[in-house]
Scaffold this motif. Structure first.
Motif, PDB file in Angstrom:
ATOM      1  N   ALA A 255     -14.946  13.157  -5.825  1.00  0.00           N
ATOM      2  CA  ALA A 255     -15.984  13.721  -4.959  1.00  0.00           C
ATOM      3  C   ALA A 255     -15.471  14.034  -3.554  1.00  0.00           C
ATOM      4  O   ALA A 255     -16.222  14.534  -2.718  1.00  0.00           O
ATOM      5  N   GLY A 256     -14.216  13.745  -3.289  1.00  0.00           N
ATOM      6  CA  GLY A 256     -13.645  14.019  -1.981  1.00  0.00           C
ATOM      7  C   GLY A 256     -14.034  13.037  -0.904  1.00  0.00           C
ATOM      8  O   GLY A 256     -13.862  13.305   0.288  1.00  0.00           O
ATOM      9  N   ARG A 257     -14.566  11.878  -1.305  1.00  0.00           N
ATOM     10  CA  ARG A 257     -14.959  10.870  -0.312  1.00  0.00           C
ATOM     11  C   ARG A 257     -13.762  10.090   0.221  1.00  0.00           C
ATOM     12  O   ARG A 257     -13.859   9.385   1.214  1.00  0.00           O
ATOM     13  N   ARG A 258     -12.638  10.177  -0.475  1.00  0.00           N
ATOM     14  CA  ARG A 258     -11.421   9.506  -0.046  1.00  0.00           C
ATOM     15  C   ARG A 258     -10.248  10.205  -0.717  1.00  0.00           C
ATOM     16  O   ARG A 258     -10.424  11.062  -1.587  1.00  0.00           O
ATOM     17  N   THR A 259      -9.048   9.831  -0.320  1.00  0.00           N
ATOM     18  CA  THR A 259      -7.842  10.356  -0.958  1.00  0.00           C
ATOM     19  C   THR A 259      -7.107   9.218  -1.644  1.00  0.00           C
ATOM     20  O   THR A 259      -7.437   8.039  -1.466  1.00  0.00           O
ATOM     21  N   GLY A 260      -6.119   9.549  -2.433  1.00  0.00           N
ATOM     22  CA  GLY A 260      -5.326   8.530  -3.101  1.00  0.00           C
ATOM     23  C   GLY A 260      -4.474   7.759  -2.100  1.00  0.00           C
ATOM     24  O   GLY A 260      -4.000   8.313  -1.104  1.00  0.00           O
ATOM     25  N   ASN A 261      -4.300   6.453  -2.344  1.00  0.00           N
ATOM     26  CA  ASN A 261      -3.513   5.613  -1.452  1.00  0.00           C
ATOM     27  C   ASN A 261      -2.030   5.747  -1.766  1.00  0.00           C
ATOM     28  O   ASN A 261      -1.615   5.509  -2.900  1.00  0.00           O
ATOM     29  N   LEU A 262      -1.240   6.119  -0.783  1.00  0.00           N
ATOM     30  CA  LEU A 262       0.210   6.126  -0.943  1.00  0.00           C
ATOM     31  C   LEU A 262       0.829   4.846  -0.407  1.00  0.00           C
ATOM     32  O   LEU A 262       1.926   4.470  -0.796  1.00  0.00           O
ATOM     33  N   SER A 263       0.130   4.190   0.513  1.00  0.00           N
ATOM     34  CA  SER A 263       0.637   2.939   1.071  1.00  0.00           C
ATOM     35  C   SER A 263      -0.540   2.119   1.564  1.00  0.00           C
ATOM     36  O   SER A 263      -1.689   2.571   1.555  1.00  0.00           O
ATOM     37  N   PHE A 264      -0.255   0.914   2.027  1.00  0.00           N
ATOM     38  CA  PHE A 264      -1.293   0.037   2.552  1.00  0.00           C
ATOM     39  C   PHE A 264      -1.451   0.187   4.058  1.00  0.00           C
ATOM     40  O   PHE A 264      -2.186  -0.569   4.679  1.00  0.00           O
ATOM     41  N   GLY A 265      -0.767   1.123   4.654  1.00  0.00           N
ATOM     42  CA  GLY A 265      -0.841   1.307   6.094  1.00  0.00           C
ATOM     43  C   GLY A 265       0.530   1.276   6.720  1.00  0.00           C
ATOM     44  O   GLY A 265       1.557   1.214   6.032  1.00  0.00           O
ATOM     45  N   ALA A 266       0.558   1.320   8.042  1.00  0.00           N
ATOM     46  CA  ALA A 266       1.841   1.372   8.755  1.00  0.00           C
ATOM     47  C   ALA A 266       1.879   0.394   9.916  1.00  0.00           C
ATOM     48  O   ALA A 266       2.605   0.598  10.887  1.00  0.00           O
ATOM     49  N   ARG A 267       1.121  -0.673   9.831  1.00  0.00           N
ATOM     50  CA  ARG A 267       1.124  -1.687  10.883  1.00  0.00           C
ATOM     51  C   ARG A 267       1.870  -2.924  10.429  1.00  0.00           C
ATOM     52  O   ARG A 267       2.093  -3.130   9.243  1.00  0.00           O
ATOM     53  N   GLY A 268       2.218  -3.758  11.389  1.00  0.00           N
ATOM     54  CA  GLY A 268       2.910  -4.996  11.056  1.00  0.00           C
ATOM     55  C   GLY A 268       4.252  -4.729  10.396  1.00  0.00           C
ATOM     56  O   GLY A 268       4.934  -3.745  10.709  1.00  0.00           O
ATOM     57  N   PRO A 269       4.655  -5.564   9.448  1.00  0.00           N
ATOM     58  CA  PRO A 269       5.958  -5.380   8.806  1.00  0.00           C
ATOM     59  C   PRO A 269       6.124  -4.025   8.124  1.00  0.00           C
ATOM     60  O   PRO A 269       7.251  -3.527   7.993  1.00  0.00           O
ATOM     61  N   LEU A 270       5.008  -3.421   7.707  1.00  0.00           N
ATOM     62  CA  LEU A 270       5.099  -2.154   6.978  1.00  0.00           C
ATOM     63  C   LEU A 270       5.586  -1.009   7.851  1.00  0.00           C
ATOM     64  O   LEU A 270       6.046   0.019   7.330  1.00  0.00           O
ATOM     65  N   GLN A 271       5.508  -1.159   9.163  1.00  0.00           N
ATOM     66  CA  GLN A 271       5.940  -0.075  10.049  1.00  0.00           C
ATOM     67  C   GLN A 271       7.419   0.238   9.882  1.00  0.00           C
ATOM     68  O   GLN A 271       7.881   1.343  10.212  1.00  0.00           O
ATOM     69  N   PHE A 272       8.182  -0.704   9.344  1.00  0.00           N
ATOM     70  CA  PHE A 272       9.615  -0.491   9.178  1.00  0.00           C
ATOM     71  C   PHE A 272       9.966   0.193   7.861  1.00  0.00           C
ATOM     72  O   PHE A 272      11.125   0.532   7.629  1.00  0.00           O
ATOM     73  N   GLU A 273       8.962   0.383   6.980  1.00  0.00           N
ATOM     74  CA  GLU A 273       9.216   1.002   5.689  1.00  0.00           C
ATOM     75  C   GLU A 273       8.529   2.356   5.534  1.00  0.00           C
ATOM     76  O   GLU A 273       9.103   3.284   4.964  1.00  0.00           O
ATOM     77  N   VAL A 274       7.296   2.473   6.029  1.00  0.00           N
ATOM     78  CA  VAL A 274       6.507   3.688   5.822  1.00  0.00           C
ATOM     79  C   VAL A 274       7.195   4.946   6.345  1.00  0.00           C
ATOM     80  O   VAL A 274       7.160   5.998   5.672  1.00  0.00           O
ATOM     81  N   PRO A 275       7.844   4.923   7.512  1.00  0.00           N
ATOM     82  CA  PRO A 275       8.471   6.168   7.999  1.00  0.00           C
ATOM     83  C   PRO A 275       9.528   6.742   7.065  1.00  0.00           C
ATOM     84  O   PRO A 275       9.861   7.933   7.160  1.00  0.00           O
ATOM     85  N   TYR A 276      10.038   5.921   6.170  1.00  0.00           N
ATOM     86  CA  TYR A 276      11.082   6.384   5.258  1.00  0.00           C
ATOM     87  C   TYR A 276      10.519   6.791   3.895  1.00  0.00           C
ATOM     88  O   TYR A 276      11.280   6.972   2.937  1.00  0.00           O
TER      89      TYR A 276
END
Length: 390
Positions: free
Chosen positions: A118-139
């Motif tokens: 229905a277009g209310r959301r999109t598929g999740n590619l990651s859990f976000g880019a904060r905390g420890p994840l900031q070092f992985e998401v940019p890549y």
């Protein structure tokens, strides 16, 4: 359970409408599953004094309990991904055993598929880019890429083949074919799995879980409530939980999941061995999860998972260890945090209510012991529950 003076049983289980549900909200699916679980148990909601939920709203157990008309004096909102519900079941069992609650309802519902359509959301590619994840998401290190990289590590270290991983999907679909509630039931072959579109090497589409709508509910109660229930009790014999890492760089061994710890604890506390288990319900967002979880629960040695899953061993019909007897997240339903569905299916199997997919011993008797093991995040968390009938 050995942590308190009272035994704890699952007395009610149910699913909401599942699969393609375009005309319901997530709250509706929570309520459907909860009502059905209470009806299954034959208990009125006024007997429920504990409630656990996660994944919906700002204050999940508060908002959902209000919607359900519950006024609990014990609550839990633990959220560790797919393992949430096995961990919550452990916490609820401890609370009941200690006398802090008498009947605890676990409920979940999600319209993950319908929301995207229905277009209310999109598929999740990651859990976000904060905390420890900031070092992985940019890549570009997406959620599925983490699982794919772990699978590739297992292939390099232990010689596991992509055909062996594909066998997990093939056998899950064979089990789903026996389940009228499964979303996908048409048989698939290893060639079908291998020839599908590549999602994250080595995973093609059928190596990955489906996206569905759906909800589930499980009611746990103290032993003195059992006599008031219409169902045969399924006892919680032992539980274990473990968290291992947040960043992939802090995961010492990509071929070792947290189920190695949660499973050991659950079996030790239940006083049983993996060889005594009649069937297993394990989290299967990807085929590799099934394979490595079976290793880490002790059903085969580390590195032997590839050989273990071959030749139909996971199938309800003819398998040595039926696994994901409803078809699992790969074929039956996967509306997000699927761990509660594992507990529902395990209880149905132990009560002899699984109909065409019912697991039976060679002499035709019902199974005595089953295990449900949930995994969260990207092998970050695990909860394992050993269940048994009288």
């Amino acid at each position: 359970m050995t942590s308190g003076s009272r035994k704890v049983a699952v007395v009610g289980v149910a699913l909401s409408d599942c699969g393609r549900v375009d005309d319901a909200t997530a709250y509706t699916l929570h309520a459907q599953a909860a009502r059905r679980a209470l009806a299954d148990a034959g208990l009125d909601r006024t007997r429920v004094d504990g409630f656990a939920s996660a994944g919906l709203g700002t204050l999940a157990p508060v908002e959902v309990a209000e919607y359900l008309g519950l006024h609990p004096t014990w609550v839990d909102s633990t959220s560790v991904g797919g393992a949430t519900w096995e961990v919550m079941a452990a916490h609820a069992a401890d609370a009941i055993a200690a006398g802090h609650a008498n009947a605890v309802l676990l409920a979940y519902g999600s319209t993950a598929r319908a929301d995207i359509k229905a277009g209310r959301r999109t598929g999740n590619l990651s859990f976000g880019a904060r905390g420890p994840l900031q070092f992985e998401v940019p890549y570009g290190h997406t959620l599925i890429a983490k699982y794919a990289m772990a699978a590739r590590r297992h292939m390099i270290e232990h010689g596991t083949t992509v055909e062996q991983l594909a066998q997990v999907a093939v056998q899950a679909r064979a089990n789903a074919a026996l389940n009228p509630e499964a979303m996908f039931r048409a048989p698939v072959t290893v060639d079908d799995v291998l020839s599908g579109p590549m999602i994250a090497d080595p995973f093609t589409k059928l190596h990955c879980c489906i996206r569905s709508d759906g909800g589930a509910a499980v009611l746990l109660a103290a032993e003195e409530y059992v006599r008031d229930c219409r169902t045969s009790p399924v006892w919680l014999l032992g539980t274990g939980e473990h968290v291992s890492h947040a960043a992939m760089s802090e995961w010492p061994d990509f071929t070792l999941s947290p189920a190695a710890v949660s499973g050991r604890l659950a079996f030790e506390r239940a006083g049983v061995r993996p060889t005594e288990i009649d069937f297993a319900e394990v989290y299967d967002a990807f085929t590799y999860m099934t394979l490595v979880t079976l290793e880490d629960l002790g059903f085969c040695a580390k590195g032997e998972g590839g050989a273990f899953v071959e030749k139909g061993r996971l199938m309800v019909r003819g398998g040595d260890l039926p696994v994901n007897t409803d078809g699992g997240g790969l074929s039956a339903q996967h509306p997000g945090m699927r761990g509660l569905f594992l507990l529902v299916e395990a209880v149905r199997q132990l009560r002899g209510e699984a109909e065409d997919r019912q697991v039976r011993a060679r002499d035709g008797s019902l199974p005595r012991l089953g295990v449900a093991s949930g995994t969260g995040g990207w092998f970050c968390s695990s909860g394992t529950v050993v269940l048994g009938r009288e």
